[in-house]
Design an enzyme around this catalytic site. Sequence first.
Site, PDB file in Angstrom:
ATOM      1  N   ALA A 245       5.397   0.838   0.545  1.00 15.65           N
ATOM      2  CA  ALA A 245       5.356  -0.576   0.891  1.00 15.65           C
ATOM      3  C   ALA A 245       4.014  -0.932   1.511  1.00 15.65           C
ATOM      4  CB  ALA A 245       6.491  -0.919   1.846  1.00 15.65           C
ATOM      5  N   TYR A 246       3.549  -0.109   2.430  1.00 15.50           N
ATOM      6  CA  TYR A 246       2.269  -0.364   3.079  1.00 15.50           C
ATOM      7  C   TYR A 246       1.136  -0.332   2.056  1.00 15.50           C
ATOM      8  CZ  TYR A 246      -1.529   0.026   6.482  1.00 15.50           C
ATOM      9  OH  TYR A 246      -2.672  -0.195   7.219  1.00 15.50           O
ATOM     10  N   SER A 247       1.139   0.690   1.204  1.00 15.25           N
ATOM     11  CA  SER A 247       0.083   0.819   0.195  1.00 15.25           C
ATOM     12  C   SER A 247       0.089  -0.366  -0.759  1.00 15.25           C
ATOM     13  CB  SER A 247       0.249   2.128  -0.583  1.00 15.25           C
ATOM     14  OG  SER A 247       0.165   3.251   0.279  1.00 15.25           O
TER      15      SER A 247
ATOM     16  N   SER B 261       1.332  -3.390  -0.222  1.00 16.45           N
ATOM     17  CA  SER B 261       0.952  -4.631   0.472  1.00 16.45           C
ATOM     18  C   SER B 261      -0.553  -4.708   0.652  1.00 16.45           C
ATOM     19  CB  SER B 261       1.653  -4.727   1.830  1.00 16.45           C
ATOM     20  OG  SER B 261       1.150  -3.773   2.762  1.00 16.45           O
TER      21      SER B 261
END
Length: 249
Positions: A155-157, A159
């Site tokens: 999710a972080y990557s 986003s």
Amino acid sequence: MSSYAERFAGRTAIVAGGASGLGRAVAARITAEGGKVALWDLNEDALIEAKSAVGGVHTAALDIADPQAVARAADETAKVLGRVDVLVVSAGITGATAEVQDYPIDSWQRVIDINLNGLFYCNRAVIPHMLKNGYGRIVNVSSVAGKEGNPNASAYSASKAGVIGFTKSLGKELATKGVIANSLTPATFESPILEQLPESQVDYMRSKIPMGRLGEVDENAAMICFMASEECSFTTAATFDTSGGRTTF
């Protein structure tokens, strides 16, 4: 921390995620260099502390994942500051550390809501104030994870990859309007956000950095302040790396 005296004299800045970590360091530097700053953050207690430490700043407590709250804050801040010259969006969360098949859906949605949607809302609400004056500098904080991806951080990557693509599109839209938009892609650096991660994940990210260490907040703040200044005049829709040699493109 070195500074360029009066580099931001007469300029005003909004720093989203400005109550701690990188955002607070950027706000302190802009203020030290003659600018006026508004801090946006969800953490009201941290905002109070940051206002005392940085001095002379306007604050707004809000969740940037709420587009109506962002729009209200943008209008209120522009009224208080008189104009908006700089926007730095450094607010973000890491989300869960898990493989995709086990990744919690609510964590995925919250990461995207803050890191990508919230960043979009901030840009969307502030840009009209910049266009009115024919001048602006936008710095959207992405991550090396947006270029390379980190395992167990989908999710972080995702986003942060979205932030890069969004900023490239935005910079091209605004290229002839006096408003410059770029993104920063730092490798992992010392900040409160690391408290959201297991030590094994931090160790993995450190191992990927050729310099063999994490970055420092002030190193990233220095780059952002260049990007946010009049000195950055012919680079837009681009990414600036502070990765200790990790990124290859």
